[in-house]
Design an enzyme around this catalytic site. Structure first.
Site, PDB file in Angstrom:
ATOM      1  N   TYR A  28      57.908 -30.730 -31.647  1.00 19.90           N
ATOM      2  CA  TYR A  28      58.634 -31.966 -31.899  1.00 19.90           C
ATOM      3  C   TYR A  28      58.036 -32.734 -33.063  1.00 19.90           C
ATOM      4  O   TYR A  28      56.956 -32.376 -33.578  1.00 19.90           O
ATOM      5  CB  TYR A  28      58.675 -32.837 -30.639  1.00 19.90           C
ATOM      6  CG  TYR A  28      57.388 -33.562 -30.290  1.00 19.90           C
ATOM      7  CD1 TYR A  28      56.293 -32.892 -29.795  1.00 19.90           C
ATOM      8  CD2 TYR A  28      57.288 -34.950 -30.451  1.00 19.90           C
ATOM      9  CE1 TYR A  28      55.118 -33.575 -29.461  1.00 19.90           C
ATOM     10  CE2 TYR A  28      56.127 -35.638 -30.118  1.00 19.90           C
ATOM     11  CZ  TYR A  28      55.045 -34.943 -29.625  1.00 19.90           C
ATOM     12  OH  TYR A  28      53.888 -35.610 -29.302  1.00 19.90           O
ATOM     13  N   GLU A  47      40.899 -37.275 -30.212  1.00 20.12           N
ATOM     14  CA  GLU A  47      41.942 -38.186 -30.710  1.00 20.12           C
ATOM     15  C   GLU A  47      42.540 -38.938 -29.534  1.00 20.12           C
ATOM     16  O   GLU A  47      42.142 -38.729 -28.383  1.00 20.12           O
ATOM     17  CB  GLU A  47      43.017 -37.405 -31.468  1.00 20.12           C
ATOM     18  CG  GLU A  47      43.701 -36.347 -30.632  1.00 20.12           C
ATOM     19  CD  GLU A  47      44.632 -35.446 -31.431  1.00 20.12           C
ATOM     20  OE1 GLU A  47      45.230 -35.908 -32.401  1.00 20.12           O
ATOM     21  OE2 GLU A  47      44.766 -34.268 -31.040  1.00 20.12           O
ATOM     22  N   LYS A  94      52.303 -29.363 -32.959  1.00 19.57           N
ATOM     23  CA  LYS A  94      52.865 -30.510 -32.228  1.00 19.57           C
ATOM     24  C   LYS A  94      53.808 -29.991 -31.140  1.00 19.57           C
ATOM     25  O   LYS A  94      55.037 -30.088 -31.217  1.00 19.57           O
ATOM     26  CB  LYS A  94      53.566 -31.480 -33.191  1.00 19.57           C
ATOM     27  CG  LYS A  94      53.683 -32.887 -32.636  1.00 19.57           C
ATOM     28  CD  LYS A  94      53.971 -33.880 -33.736  1.00 19.57           C
ATOM     29  CE  LYS A  94      54.379 -35.250 -33.250  1.00 19.57           C
ATOM     30  NZ  LYS A  94      53.433 -35.943 -32.394  1.00 19.57           N
TER      31      LYS A  94
HETATM   32  C1  LIG Z   1      47.873 -36.137 -30.091  1.00 17.78           C
HETATM   33  C2  LIG Z   1      48.336 -36.975 -31.250  1.00 17.78           C
HETATM   34  N1  LIG Z   1      47.475 -37.258 -32.229  1.00 17.78           N
HETATM   35  C3  LIG Z   1      47.835 -38.020 -33.287  1.00 17.78           C
HETATM   36  C4  LIG Z   1      49.113 -38.532 -33.382  1.00 17.78           C
HETATM   37  C5  LIG Z   1      49.483 -39.376 -34.574  1.00 17.78           C
HETATM   38  O1  LIG Z   1      50.229 -38.616 -35.482  1.00 17.78           O
HETATM   39  P1  LIG Z   1      51.274 -39.302 -36.469  1.00 17.78           P
HETATM   40  O2  LIG Z   1      50.505 -40.266 -37.300  1.00 17.78           O
HETATM   41  O3  LIG Z   1      51.803 -38.168 -37.268  1.00 17.78           O
HETATM   42  O4  LIG Z   1      52.292 -39.976 -35.608  1.00 17.78           O
HETATM   43  C6  LIG Z   1      50.057 -38.249 -32.388  1.00 17.78           C
HETATM   44  C7  LIG Z   1      51.419 -38.766 -32.481  1.00 17.78           C
HETATM   45  O5  LIG Z   1      52.248 -38.547 -31.631  1.00 17.78           O
HETATM   46  C8  LIG Z   1      49.657 -37.447 -31.299  1.00 17.78           C
HETATM   47  O6  LIG Z   1      50.526 -37.142 -30.310  1.00 17.78           O
END
Ligand SMILES: Cc1ncc(COP(=O)(O)O)c(C=O)c1O
Length: 288
Positions: free
Chosen positions: A33, A179, A147
């Site tokens: 996604y 994270e 993702k």
């Molecule tokens: C596990 C994880 N890390 C980091 C992010 C941040 O990514 P982005 O800046 O591309 O939204 C997300 C966003 O959904 C995430 O699910």
């Protein structure tokens, strides 16, 4: 006005959108996604999100059903049809519909689903107050750079955070923060450097993270791209997270302990401002 979603080639009211029972996204979590922020009616960092989608799909060997131009047209159309000026676009691609069997189906067509969520991002109260995070063990699989729609570990992590009175969970592996449940994690040292974990298969390559690092470099803010421990986070001067649906959000407490002075710090506020400037439409476009 009924909420309009996109499913397999059609825009339709959400009540009419049906995904077949044997969809592999439903049965296996077999899909990927993307999530993209919208500010002033414009897509933020869209090109980089579509590049990451392309990579996620290639890694799990699902064909990309659309070109970047086609994806962009769909995103713009769903924003328009829902009259959304600020919020979030979610879309997922699954391997499609087939009798349940682990092997890739021979002839399934990817399922594509997209929806919008209106949300205040620029003036979000949490940006003024900051949020609390708690640390939890990172229980996810080994390819977090993809993702994947498999978010069970993040569901459990974020629910644990909620039950502890916090708004986000920072996941921890071998003593180091990986994270957030749905965000990239940053701290600021007492010396004024930003610290963020380097990209690897252990974390998602955040698109907001990427833009933020460029903006911080252009602004002359020192950067240390390295892992940091929970203890270092507890003693940091500032902390913040980044994501497409929040941009930059101050973290003012970790595991119940105040970060720095327990309020959004100057470097975090500066970075949020820089990101907002980048994301905002030029005045002439916003007025249209
Ligand atoms: C596990 C994880 N890390 C980091 C992010 C941040 O990514 P982005 O800046 O591309 O939204 C997300 C966003 O959904 C995430 O699910």
């Amino acid at each position: 006005m009924s909420r309009i979603v996109f499913l397999n080639g059609s825009f339709l009211p959400i009540e009419e959108a049906r995904v077949p029972f044997m969809d592999r996204g439903f049965l296996f979590g077999d899909g990927v996604y993307e999530g993209i922020g919208v500010l002033d009616g414009r897509l933020v960092d869209n090109e980089a999100h579509l590049e990451r989608l392309e990579r996620s799909l290639a890694e799990v060997r699902i064909p990309n059903p659309y070109s970047p131009a086609e994806w962009t047209a769909l995103e713009e159309e769903i924003v328009r049809r829902n009259g959304m000026t600020e919020g979030f676009i979610y879309f997922q691609v699954t391997r499609g519909v087939a009798e349940r069997d682990f092997f890739f189906p021979e002839d399934a067509k990817p399922t594509v689903a997209m929806f919008t969520q209106a949300k205040t991002i620029a003036d979000a109260p949490a940006a003024r107050t900051g949020i609390a995070v708690v640390t939890v063990p990172d229980l996810r699989w080994a390819r977090r750079d993809v993702k994947s729609i498999n978010l069970l570990a993040q569901v459990l992590a974020k629910q644990a955070a909620k039950e502890a009175g916090a708004q986000e969970a920072w996941m921890v592996e071998d003593g180091y923060v990986t994270e957030g449940g749905s965000s990239s994690a940053f701290i600021v040292t007492t010396g004024g450097s930003i610290v963020v974990r380097p990209l690897s298969q252990a974390i998602l390559p955040g698109i907001t993270r990427k833009s933020l690092l460029r903006l911080s470099q252009e602004d002359g803010i020192p950067l240390e791209e390295r892992r940091f421990t929970v203890e270092e986070a507890h003693g940091a001067a500032e902390a913040f997270l980044t994501s497409a649906s929040n941009f930059v959000l101050p973290v003012v407490s970790i595991d119940g302990r105040p970060v720095g002075e327990g309020k959004p710090g100057p470097i975090t506020r500066r970075l949020r401002e820089l990101y907002l400037q980048m994301a905002r439409a030029p005045a002439s476009l916003a007025a249209e």
